[in-house]
Write a protein that holds these residues in place. Structure first.
Motif, PDB file in Angstrom:
ATOM      1  N   TYR A  96      10.344   2.669  46.523  1.00  0.00           N
ATOM      2  CA  TYR A  96      11.285   3.410  47.522  1.00  0.00           C
ATOM      3  C   TYR A  96      10.445   3.940  48.791  1.00  0.00           C
ATOM      4  O   TYR A  96      11.331   4.731  49.178  1.00  0.00           O
ATOM      5  N   ASP A  97       9.471   3.287  49.100  1.00  0.00           N
ATOM      6  CA  ASP A  97       8.995   3.728  50.279  1.00  0.00           C
ATOM      7  C   ASP A  97       9.681   3.570  51.648  1.00  0.00           C
ATOM      8  O   ASP A  97       9.608   4.132  52.553  1.00  0.00           O
ATOM      9  N   HIS A  98      10.739   2.881  51.347  1.00  0.00           N
ATOM     10  CA  HIS A  98      11.485   2.586  52.797  1.00  0.00           C
ATOM     11  C   HIS A  98      12.535   3.704  52.904  1.00  0.00           C
ATOM     12  O   HIS A  98      13.276   3.996  53.764  1.00  0.00           O
ATOM     13  N   LEU A  99      12.691   4.728  51.962  1.00  0.00           N
ATOM     14  CA  LEU A  99      13.510   5.876  52.014  1.00  0.00           C
ATOM     15  C   LEU A  99      12.512   6.791  52.768  1.00  0.00           C
ATOM     16  O   LEU A  99      11.443   6.927  52.828  1.00  0.00           O
ATOM     17  N   ASP A 100      13.392   7.707  53.593  1.00  0.00           N
ATOM     18  CA  ASP A 100      12.763   8.767  54.355  1.00  0.00           C
ATOM     19  C   ASP A 100      11.973   9.674  53.461  1.00  0.00           C
ATOM     20  O   ASP A 100      12.159   9.887  52.238  1.00  0.00           O
ATOM     21  N   VAL A 101      10.565   9.954  53.984  1.00  0.00           N
ATOM     22  CA  VAL A 101       9.663  10.723  52.972  1.00  0.00           C
ATOM     23  C   VAL A 101      10.382  12.181  52.552  1.00  0.00           C
ATOM     24  O   VAL A 101      10.103  12.479  51.425  1.00  0.00           O
ATOM     25  N   HIS A 102      10.909  12.876  53.323  1.00  0.00           N
ATOM     26  CA  HIS A 102      11.472  14.049  52.833  1.00  0.00           C
ATOM     27  C   HIS A 102      12.642  13.811  51.942  1.00  0.00           C
ATOM     28  O   HIS A 102      12.879  14.588  50.900  1.00  0.00           O
ATOM     29  N   ASP A 103      13.384  12.677  51.906  1.00  0.00           N
ATOM     30  CA  ASP A 103      14.556  12.455  50.921  1.00  0.00           C
ATOM     31  C   ASP A 103      13.694  11.963  49.643  1.00  0.00           C
ATOM     32  O   ASP A 103      14.327  12.428  48.630  1.00  0.00           O
ATOM     33  N   ARG A 104      12.464  11.183  49.400  1.00  0.00           N
ATOM     34  CA  ARG A 104      11.875  11.092  48.651  1.00  0.00           C
ATOM     35  C   ARG A 104      11.495  12.368  47.791  1.00  0.00           C
ATOM     36  O   ARG A 104      11.435  12.586  46.618  1.00  0.00           O
ATOM     37  N   TRP A 105      11.025  13.386  48.494  1.00  0.00           N
ATOM     38  CA  TRP A 105      10.626  14.640  47.959  1.00  0.00           C
ATOM     39  C   TRP A 105      11.823  15.336  47.321  1.00  0.00           C
ATOM     40  O   TRP A 105      11.886  16.058  46.417  1.00  0.00           O
ATOM     41  N   ARG A 106      12.924  15.328  48.181  1.00  0.00           N
ATOM     42  CA  ARG A 106      14.013  15.790  47.674  1.00  0.00           C
ATOM     43  C   ARG A 106      14.751  15.217  46.350  1.00  0.00           C
ATOM     44  O   ARG A 106      15.223  15.899  45.287  1.00  0.00           O
ATOM     45  N   ILE A 107      14.483  13.898  46.181  1.00  0.00           N
ATOM     46  CA  ILE A 107      14.937  13.412  44.800  1.00  0.00           C
ATOM     47  C   ILE A 107      13.851  13.757  43.865  1.00  0.00           C
ATOM     48  O   ILE A 107      14.530  14.005  42.611  1.00  0.00           O
ATOM     49  N   VAL A 108      12.708  13.686  44.057  1.00  0.00           N
ATOM     50  CA  VAL A 108      11.726  14.575  43.028  1.00  0.00           C
ATOM     51  C   VAL A 108      12.285  15.912  42.681  1.00  0.00           C
ATOM     52  O   VAL A 108      12.387  16.143  41.584  1.00  0.00           O
ATOM     53  N   ALA A 109      12.664  16.668  43.574  1.00  0.00           N
ATOM     54  CA  ALA A 109      13.012  18.129  43.294  1.00  0.00           C
ATOM     55  C   ALA A 109      14.471  18.004  42.581  1.00  0.00           C
ATOM     56  O   ALA A 109      14.555  18.610  41.444  1.00  0.00           O
ATOM     57  N   TRP A 110      15.178  16.991  42.557  1.00  0.00           N
ATOM     58  CA  TRP A 110      16.291  17.024  41.860  1.00  0.00           C
ATOM     59  C   TRP A 110      16.122  16.421  40.357  1.00  0.00           C
ATOM     60  O   TRP A 110      16.587  16.903  39.526  1.00  0.00           O
ATOM     61  N   VAL A 111      15.189  15.830  40.342  1.00  0.00           N
ATOM     62  CA  VAL A 111      14.594  14.948  38.732  1.00  0.00           C
ATOM     63  C   VAL A 111      14.172  16.450  38.065  1.00  0.00           C
ATOM     64  O   VAL A 111      14.528  16.480  36.852  1.00  0.00           O
ATOM     65  N   GLN A 112      13.412  17.229  38.935  1.00  0.00           N
ATOM     66  CA  GLN A 112      12.910  18.466  38.175  1.00  0.00           C
ATOM     67  C   GLN A 112      14.085  19.157  37.747  1.00  0.00           C
ATOM     68  O   GLN A 112      14.154  19.890  36.595  1.00  0.00           O
ATOM     69  N   VAL A 113      15.082  19.372  38.609  1.00  0.00           N
ATOM     70  CA  VAL A 113      16.218  20.319  38.017  1.00  0.00           C
ATOM     71  C   VAL A 113      17.021  19.590  36.980  1.00  0.00           C
ATOM     72  O   VAL A 113      17.150  20.359  35.938  1.00  0.00           O
ATOM     73  N   LEU A 114      17.045  18.316  37.020  1.00  0.00           N
ATOM     74  CA  LEU A 114      17.578  17.535  35.693  1.00  0.00           C
ATOM     75  C   LEU A 114      16.674  17.944  34.377  1.00  0.00           C
ATOM     76  O   LEU A 114      17.154  18.262  33.343  1.00  0.00           O
ATOM     77  N   GLN A 115      15.332  17.960  34.676  1.00  0.00           N
ATOM     78  CA  GLN A 115      14.492  18.154  33.777  1.00  0.00           C
ATOM     79  C   GLN A 115      14.795  19.601  33.062  1.00  0.00           C
ATOM     80  O   GLN A 115      14.739  19.905  31.770  1.00  0.00           O
ATOM     81  N   LEU A 116      14.801  20.359  34.128  1.00  0.00           N
ATOM     82  CA  LEU A 116      14.890  22.057  33.672  1.00  0.00           C
ATOM     83  C   LEU A 116      16.142  22.091  32.923  1.00  0.00           C
ATOM     84  O   LEU A 116      16.156  22.970  32.119  1.00  0.00           O
ATOM     85  N   SER A 117      17.197  21.523  33.557  1.00  0.00           N
ATOM     86  CA  SER A 117      18.448  21.853  32.964  1.00  0.00           C
ATOM     87  C   SER A 117      18.675  21.572  31.641  1.00  0.00           C
ATOM     88  O   SER A 117      19.452  21.945  30.737  1.00  0.00           O
ATOM     89  N   GLN A 118      17.724  20.414  31.183  1.00  0.00           N
ATOM     90  CA  GLN A 118      17.974  20.119  29.690  1.00  0.00           C
ATOM     91  C   GLN A 118      16.640  20.655  28.759  1.00  0.00           C
ATOM     92  O   GLN A 118      16.846  20.570  27.530  1.00  0.00           O
ATOM     93  N   HIS A 119      15.666  21.326  29.491  1.00  0.00           N
ATOM     94  CA  HIS A 119      14.523  21.883  28.829  1.00  0.00           C
ATOM     95  C   HIS A 119      14.300  23.253  29.434  1.00  0.00           C
ATOM     96  O   HIS A 119      12.849  23.469  29.647  1.00  0.00           O
ATOM     97  N   ALA A 120      14.761  23.852  29.822  1.00  0.00           N
ATOM     98  CA  ALA A 120      14.667  24.986  30.221  1.00  0.00           C
ATOM     99  C   ALA A 120      13.976  25.940  29.084  1.00  0.00           C
ATOM    100  O   ALA A 120      14.392  26.299  28.306  1.00  0.00           O
ATOM    101  N   PRO A 121      12.819  26.779  29.364  1.00  0.00           N
ATOM    102  CA  PRO A 121      11.949  27.488  28.459  1.00  0.00           C
ATOM    103  C   PRO A 121      13.211  28.784  28.372  1.00  0.00           C
ATOM    104  O   PRO A 121      13.529  29.440  29.470  1.00  0.00           O
TER     105      PRO A 121
END
Length: 188
Positions: free
Chosen positions: A146-171
């Motif tokens: 997905y290198d055609h996506l804006d670089v900042h949007d790729r980082w934002r997607i990563v941040a959202w993925v980590q939100v999903l991970q934390l929402s299901q496995h919060a310590p």
């Protein structure tokens, strides 16, 4: 409109021409006698950076340190607006395979596309943001890049993925006392 006005208008329109369409120009790879090598397509001189290609910030553009190691931080501060944009971009580009919660159960998977790993697998939960960014940018296995996506949007997607991970496995340590008590009661 009088007959005279109409005649003037018709003469004016007849005088209009599309000279830009018919002007002299060079087509790509056409000979051009005024260049030393007689070619229209010229290579850039040494040291010239093509417009938009100066990607000197490895953290931002590659998710890596100057030494080439994957980064454990984001190249900019992630705000609520960034998370909202990440959620939106995730919904558009990622849910067809990964599903709404990152379980790997998107509509494409239901129709026969190979299932991706759930984001909650320990290997992906423990992966630094740089690794996730690298996968989004370059793809992996059956995932396209997905290198055609804006670089900042790729980082934002990563941040959202980590939100999903934390929402299901919060310590439990990050939960409030009331939430921890609720967990204790739910386990009884």
């Amino acid at each position: 409109m009088s007959r005279g006005d109409a005649l003037v208008l018709l003469l004016g329109l007849a005088a209009c021409q599309q000279k830009m369409r018919d002007q002299q120009r060079l087509d790509p790879l056409e000979p051009a006698m005024f260049f030393a090598d007689d070619m229209e397509a010229q290579t850039l001189p040494a040291g010239v950076v093509p417009r938009g290609q100066a990607r000197l910030d490895r953290h931002l553009w590659e998710g890596r340190t100057a030494d080439g190691l994957l980064v454990a931080t984001y190249p900019f501060t992630i705000t609520r607006a960034d998370l909202a944009r990440g959620e939106q971009r995730y919904a558009i580009h990622c849910t067809p395979c990964h599903g709404r919660l990152g379980d790997g159960d998107g509509i494409a998977v239901l129709r026969g596309y190979p299932a991706p790993l759930p984001f909650t697998t320990p290997r992906l939960r423990d992966a630094p943001p740089g690794h996730l960014f690298d996968v989004v940018t370059h793809g992996r296995a059956t995932m396209p890049d997905y290198d055609h996506l804006d670089v900042h949007d790729r980082w934002r997607i990563v941040a959202w993925v980590q939100v999903l991970q934390l929402s299901q496995h919060a310590p439990a340590a990050v939960l409030s006392a009331d939430d921890r008590m609720h967990l204790v009661e739910a386990r009884r």
